[in-house]
Design a protein around this motif. Structure first.
Motif, PDB file in Angstrom:
ATOM      1  N   ASP A  11      15.699  31.802 -24.060  1.00  0.00           N
ATOM      2  CA  ASP A  11      14.482  31.967 -24.854  1.00  0.00           C
ATOM      3  C   ASP A  11      14.432  30.950 -25.994  1.00  0.00           C
ATOM      4  N   MET A  12      15.583  30.693 -26.627  1.00  0.00           N
ATOM      5  CA  MET A  12      15.604  29.747 -27.745  1.00  0.00           C
ATOM      6  C   MET A  12      15.351  28.323 -27.260  1.00  0.00           C
ATOM      7  N   MET A  68      15.180  25.758 -35.972  1.00  0.00           N
ATOM      8  CA  MET A  68      15.152  27.174 -36.327  1.00  0.00           C
ATOM      9  C   MET A  68      16.419  27.513 -37.105  1.00  0.00           C
ATOM     10  N   GLN A 100      19.481  35.241 -24.607  1.00  0.00           N
ATOM     11  CA  GLN A 100      18.848  34.744 -25.819  1.00  0.00           C
ATOM     12  C   GLN A 100      18.778  33.228 -25.827  1.00  0.00           C
ATOM     13  N   ALA A 101      19.808  32.571 -25.297  1.00  0.00           N
ATOM     14  CA  ALA A 101      19.846  31.111 -25.303  1.00  0.00           C
ATOM     15  C   ALA A 101      18.663  30.533 -24.540  1.00  0.00           C
ATOM     16  N   ASP A 104      18.398  30.201 -36.640  1.00  0.00           N
ATOM     17  CA  ASP A 104      19.451  30.790 -35.819  1.00  0.00           C
ATOM     18  C   ASP A 104      20.215  29.698 -35.073  1.00  0.00           C
ATOM     19  N   SER A 105      21.523  29.895 -34.924  1.00  0.00           N
ATOM     20  CA  SER A 105      22.308  28.984 -34.101  1.00  0.00           C
ATOM     21  C   SER A 105      22.330  29.489 -32.665  1.00  0.00           C
ATOM     22  N   LEU A 106      22.693  28.607 -31.760  1.00  0.00           N
ATOM     23  CA  LEU A 106      22.651  28.893 -30.336  1.00  0.00           C
ATOM     24  C   LEU A 106      24.024  28.626 -29.737  1.00  0.00           C
ATOM     25  N   THR A 125      11.696  28.061 -26.611  1.00  0.00           N
ATOM     26  CA  THR A 125      10.993  27.984 -27.898  1.00  0.00           C
ATOM     27  C   THR A 125      11.111  26.601 -28.500  1.00  0.00           C
ATOM     28  N   ALA A 126      12.304  26.009 -28.423  1.00  0.00           N
ATOM     29  CA  ALA A 126      12.524  24.674 -28.977  1.00  0.00           C
ATOM     30  C   ALA A 126      11.801  23.596 -28.187  1.00  0.00           C
TER      31      ALA A 126
END
Length: 409
Positions: free
Chosen positions: A22-23, A87, A19-20, A89-91, A26-27
């Motif tokens: 992808d985030m 965003m 997930q990290a 959500d936290s990472l 995205t960022a």
């Protein structure tokens, strides 16, 4: 014989997979640039091979470490009003000390690098590392700018940064120079191959690993030799000395120190892909595996984004020869907060020149050339030259020791 005296620092940032990644992608996606088809040259500062780039943020000049080991930016200090959360959500991020923490990704509205404006650049905010940065830099700029198509020349000979989006801008300079192809890992972290006497190693090329040539953890080497007497003998043949030492590192979430049995290894020749490096001595007192910023003390670096390759331009026009068999002979770690005897403690390799002069692990560094060492930054910010300096130590039982040692860049 010259002694290499450093405070070990590995400032790399690594996102946990899945997930990290992808985030981070995205960022990074909204990053944009104010120019197209451009090339710009910026005056920079070089410290121990580390490239520190001045940028303008919100009307103030800030200094950012160019860190190829980081997938995005990092800000040392508290969150400021002009930072925008990317965003909800936290990472989860991990650092070189294998410590992890949930982080919020923020955007910086505008970063001005020379004449180029970078919009929507993502960073996380962390103040734990500030005491080790010692005002040398305010944060980190990561490899995601390369992922967005920018190529760079880190000219560590003339202290210049050249940034461009032109695909063949460095073509003439690259001709005949040694290269290293990289592949991306974990969203904008470049991996390169190193050919060593113990075989090929794939590892992160990390200019945020300050004053480091090649970091090889003893734990990894033990695992590599575990079921192979032939490999163990090969490693023993390369070992100059085995010693109990302190593995130290600085990560974005603080400082760590662990006592290990480490080795001093002599590699007559290695190759960072096509770049030959001769007569290299390294210690295994590192928590992670990577190629660090010490390469840039001897060579400028072109990061060619379209070709996905590093191009090395040795300062002397030839292959690199290091030849420092005092590697890792003495370093310093911060004392515990409650320790009133001194702020820095020495870590000494047995048999080294410092050891022969009576300095021992655990001795406190009191003065250098008469300047009292009142905090870690006093030592780190001292000008380093290849000349002898007078070091004063004090043992835990109060015995003072004075030794002439060479501080090297």
């Amino acid at each position: 014989m010259k002694k290499k005296i450093t405070i070990a620092a590995l400032l790399a940032l690594a996102a946990i997979a899945g997930q990290a990644q992808d985030m981070i992608k995205t960022a990074t996606a909204p990053i944009s640039f104010s120019k197209k088809d451009f090339a710009d040259t910026i005056k920079i500062k070089i410290t121990d091979g580390a490239v520190i780039v001045p940028v303008e943020i919100e009307g103030r000049t800030r200094n950012l470490l160019f860190d190829t080991g980081s997938p995005l930016g990092l800000w040392y200090g508290q969150k400021e009003d002009w930072m925008r959360q990317v965003m909800t959500d936290s990472l989860t991020f991990g650092d070189v000390n294998k410590r992890s923490r949930n982080q919020i990704i923020y955007q910086f509205p505008t970063i001005k690098m020379g004449n180029l404006q970078i919009e929507n650049y993502p960073m996380i905010v962390e103040d734990a590392i500030s005491e080790f940065a010692c005002n040398r830099f305010d944060g980190v700029i990561g490899f995601n700018l390369v992922g967005k198509g920018l190529s760079f020349k880190l000219d560590t000979k003339d202290s210049l940064l050249i940034v461009t989006d032109r695909k063949k801008f460095f073509a003439e300079e690259e001709k005949g120079q040694p290269t290293a192809k990289y592949r991306m890992k974990r969203a904008y972290c470049p991996l390169v191959y190193v050919e060593s006497p113990i075989g090929w190693i794939e590892t992160v090329f990390d200019t945020g690993a300050l004053n480091t040539w090649i970091a090889l953890p003893q734990e990894l080497l033990d695992h590599w030799c575990q079921k192979s007497p032939k490999r163990r003998k090969m490693l023993d043949d390369l070992t100059i000395q085995t010693d109990t030492t302190i593995n130290t590192s600085v990560g974005i979430y603080g400082f760590s120190a662990d006592t290990i049995v480490g080795r001093l290894l002599h590699f007559p020749t290695i190759r960072i892909d096509k770049l030959p490096v001769n007569n290299l001595y390294i210690t295994t007192a590192h928590p992670t595996m990577r190629v660090g910023s010490a390469v840039l003390k001897h060579a400028s670096l072109i990061i060619d984004a379209p070709k996905k390759q590093f191009v090395f331009v040795p300062h002397n026009g030839q292959e690199i020869t290091v030849g420092n068999n005092e590697a890792g002979s003495i370093s310093f770690i911060p004392s515990e907060a409650s320790d009133t005897l001194g702020v820095l403690k020495a870590v000494i390799r047995k048999g080294s020149t410092a050891y022969q002069k009576g300095v021992r692990t655990g001795d406190y560094l009191i003065e250098v050339n008469g300047i009292p060492i009142k905090d870690i930054c006093t030592y780190m910010l001292m000008e380093r030259k290849d000349v002898e300096a007078l070091f004063k130590f004090r043992s835990p039982d109060g015995i003072e020791k004075v030794a002439k040692l060479v501080r090297t860049n």
